[in-house]
Motif scaffolding. Structure first.
Motif, PDB file in Angstrom:
ATOM      1  N   PHE A  51       0.834  -1.205   0.000  1.00 31.29           N
ATOM      2  CA  PHE A  51       0.000   0.000   0.000  1.00 31.29           C
ATOM      3  C   PHE A  51       0.873   1.260   0.000  1.00 31.29           C
ATOM      4  N   VAL A  52       1.838   1.285   0.929  1.00 32.89           N
ATOM      5  CA  VAL A  52       2.703   2.463   1.067  1.00 32.89           C
ATOM      6  C   VAL A  52       3.493   2.697  -0.219  1.00 32.89           C
ATOM      7  N   ASN A  53       4.007   1.625  -0.808  1.00 32.67           N
ATOM      8  CA  ASN A  53       4.768   1.780  -2.052  1.00 32.67           C
ATOM      9  C   ASN A  53       3.916   2.358  -3.174  1.00 32.67           C
ATOM     10  N   LYS A  54       2.692   1.867  -3.271  1.00 35.09           N
ATOM     11  CA  LYS A  54       1.790   2.355  -4.327  1.00 35.09           C
ATOM     12  C   LYS A  54       1.504   3.841  -4.149  1.00 35.09           C
ATOM     13  N   VAL A  55       1.240   4.226  -2.906  1.00 32.73           N
ATOM     14  CA  VAL A  55       0.929   5.636  -2.645  1.00 32.73           C
ATOM     15  C   VAL A  55       2.152   6.502  -2.946  1.00 32.73           C
ATOM     16  N   LYS A  56       3.332   6.022  -2.525  1.00 30.96           N
ATOM     17  CA  LYS A  56       4.562   6.783  -2.776  1.00 30.96           C
ATOM     18  C   LYS A  56       4.734   7.031  -4.266  1.00 30.96           C
ATOM     19  N   VAL A  74      -1.989  14.830  -0.649  1.00 29.74           N
ATOM     20  CA  VAL A  74      -1.573  13.491  -0.206  1.00 29.74           C
ATOM     21  C   VAL A  74      -2.758  12.746   0.406  1.00 29.74           C
ATOM     22  N   ALA A  75      -3.575  13.482   1.198  1.00 32.08           N
ATOM     23  CA  ALA A  75      -4.742  12.848   1.828  1.00 32.08           C
ATOM     24  C   ALA A  75      -5.651  12.243   0.761  1.00 32.08           C
ATOM     25  N   LYS A  76      -5.813  12.955  -0.340  1.00 29.56           N
ATOM     26  CA  LYS A  76      -6.685  12.463  -1.420  1.00 29.56           C
ATOM     27  C   LYS A  76      -6.089  11.191  -2.041  1.00 29.56           C
ATOM     28  N   ILE A  77      -4.770  11.204  -2.257  1.00 36.32           N
ATOM     29  CA  ILE A  77      -4.124  10.022  -2.849  1.00 36.32           C
ATOM     30  C   ILE A  77      -4.258   8.816  -1.911  1.00 36.32           C
ATOM     31  N   VAL A  78      -4.053   9.061  -0.585  1.00 33.58           N
ATOM     32  CA  VAL A  78      -4.171   7.969   0.395  1.00 33.58           C
ATOM     33  C   VAL A  78      -5.618   7.458   0.423  1.00 33.58           C
ATOM     34  N   ASP A  80      -7.922   7.591  -1.954  1.00 38.68           N
ATOM     35  CA  ASP A  80      -8.233   6.830  -3.170  1.00 38.68           C
ATOM     36  C   ASP A  80      -7.602   5.435  -3.110  1.00 38.68           C
ATOM     37  N   ALA A  81      -6.347   5.386  -2.612  1.00 30.95           N
ATOM     38  CA  ALA A  81      -5.649   4.092  -2.557  1.00 30.95           C
ATOM     39  C   ALA A  81      -6.312   3.151  -1.559  1.00 30.95           C
ATOM     40  N   LEU A  82      -6.843   3.715  -0.440  1.00 32.52           N
ATOM     41  CA  LEU A  82      -7.532   2.876   0.548  1.00 32.52           C
ATOM     42  C   LEU A  82      -8.803   2.282  -0.058  1.00 32.52           C
ATOM     43  N   ILE A  83      -9.541   3.108  -0.781  1.00 33.75           N
ATOM     44  CA  ILE A  83     -10.774   2.619  -1.424  1.00 33.75           C
ATOM     45  C   ILE A  83     -10.423   1.502  -2.406  1.00 33.75           C
ATOM     46  N   GLU A  84      -9.368   1.734  -3.173  1.00 34.29           N
ATOM     47  CA  GLU A  84      -8.906   0.740  -4.146  1.00 34.29           C
ATOM     48  C   GLU A  84      -8.522  -0.565  -3.433  1.00 34.29           C
ATOM     49  N   ALA A  85      -7.758  -0.424  -2.319  1.00 34.54           N
ATOM     50  CA  ALA A  85      -7.292  -1.606  -1.580  1.00 34.54           C
ATOM     51  C   ALA A  85      -8.464  -2.395  -1.000  1.00 34.54           C
TER      52      ALA A  85
END
Ligand SMILES: Nc1nc2c(ncn2[C@@H]2O[C@H](COP(=O)(O)OP(=O)(O)OP(=O)(O)O)[C@@H](O)[C@H]2O)c(=O)[nH]1
Ligand SMILES: [Mg+2]
Length: 215
Positions: A51-56, A74-78, A80-85
């Motif tokens: 997860f962290v790598n993808k967000v980075k 950054v909050a938006k990217i995190v 979106d990535a959480l929803i995806e995960a």
């Protein structure tokens, strides 16, 4: 996990005050907190790393628009990535299109989280979809399993089938559906006893039971 994350992150994101592109250092600092919050919430290490790598990857070099702060970016990217995960937009909703009370049978290996998930689903259906949910435990194998579900139902604020000592799973399931029908429940969640992966006959029996029409 989400409460812990948002609490911790708001502070970190405020620190990202520079405009322009997000630097690797900005993102690394924010990701340290994301990583800790996820580990605190008991998320498995490989999942956290991935997860962290993808967000980075997504965040470093992202242009921050004038109208929002780098923290918000950054909050938006995190987010979106959480929803995806968690399954993304393509997740399959629970299919409840049947005559009420709709039976939901929880089947799975021992300790895989059936009972806890029964409570979570009940809470979600009751609160978000305003459904009347009845929880019934068919677990006559493990001592106090029925009590565990009953206490969970109380905490969540949904109905639970009264426990009758000595009753067998199929009888309990029938009684649960009768009660559901009589008392106007929308959904009846049937929590079964866990199976061992080596217990083939029992697994097969369980699957056959799950495939049968509920009534
Ligand atoms: N970290 C984490 N732990 C969980 C989750 N769901 C359940 N657990 C824990 O896993 C353990 C087993 O959960 P149960 O819900 O009792 O599992 P079960 O499948 O009903 O277990 P049996 O009925 O014994 O087969 C408990 O200690 C729960 O707190 C989850 O989503 N995340
Ligand atoms: Mg259980």
């Amino acid at each position: 996990m989400f409460d812990a994350l948002s609490g911790k992150l708001s502070g970190v994101f405020e620190g990202l005050s520079k405009r322009g592109r997000l630097s690797e250092a900005d993102v690394a600092e924010a990701m340290r907190e994301v990583r800790l919050a996820m580990l605190d919430a008991d998320v498995a290490l490989p999942v956290v790393r991935d997860f962290v790598n993808k967000v980075k990857e997504k965040a470093v070099g992202t242009e921050v628009l004038e109208s929002i702060s780098p923290g918000q970016a950054v909050a938006k990217i995190v987010n979106d990535a959480l929803i995806e995960a968690l399954g993304g937009a393509g997740n399959v909703p629970l299919n409840l299109s049947a005559a009420a009370p709709v039976p939901v049978l929880m089947v799975g290996l021992q300790g895989s989280g059936k009972t806890t998930t029964s409570g979570k689903i009940a809470l979600r259906l009751a609160q978000r979809e305003r459904k009347r949910v009845l929880l019934a435990s068919l677990d006559v194998q493990r001592p106090a399993a029925q009590l565990q579900l009953q206490q969970l139902a109380e905490r969540v604020g949904v109905g639970s089938l009264p426990i009758i000592a000595g009753q067998q799973p199929v009888e309990i399931a029938k009684r649960a559906l009768e009660t559901g029908r009589r008392e106007g429940y929308d959904i009846v969640i049937l929590d079964t006893a866990g199976r061992l992966s080596i217990d083939e006959a029992s697994c097969r029996k369980c699957v056959r039971f799950a495939m049968q029409p509920a009534r």
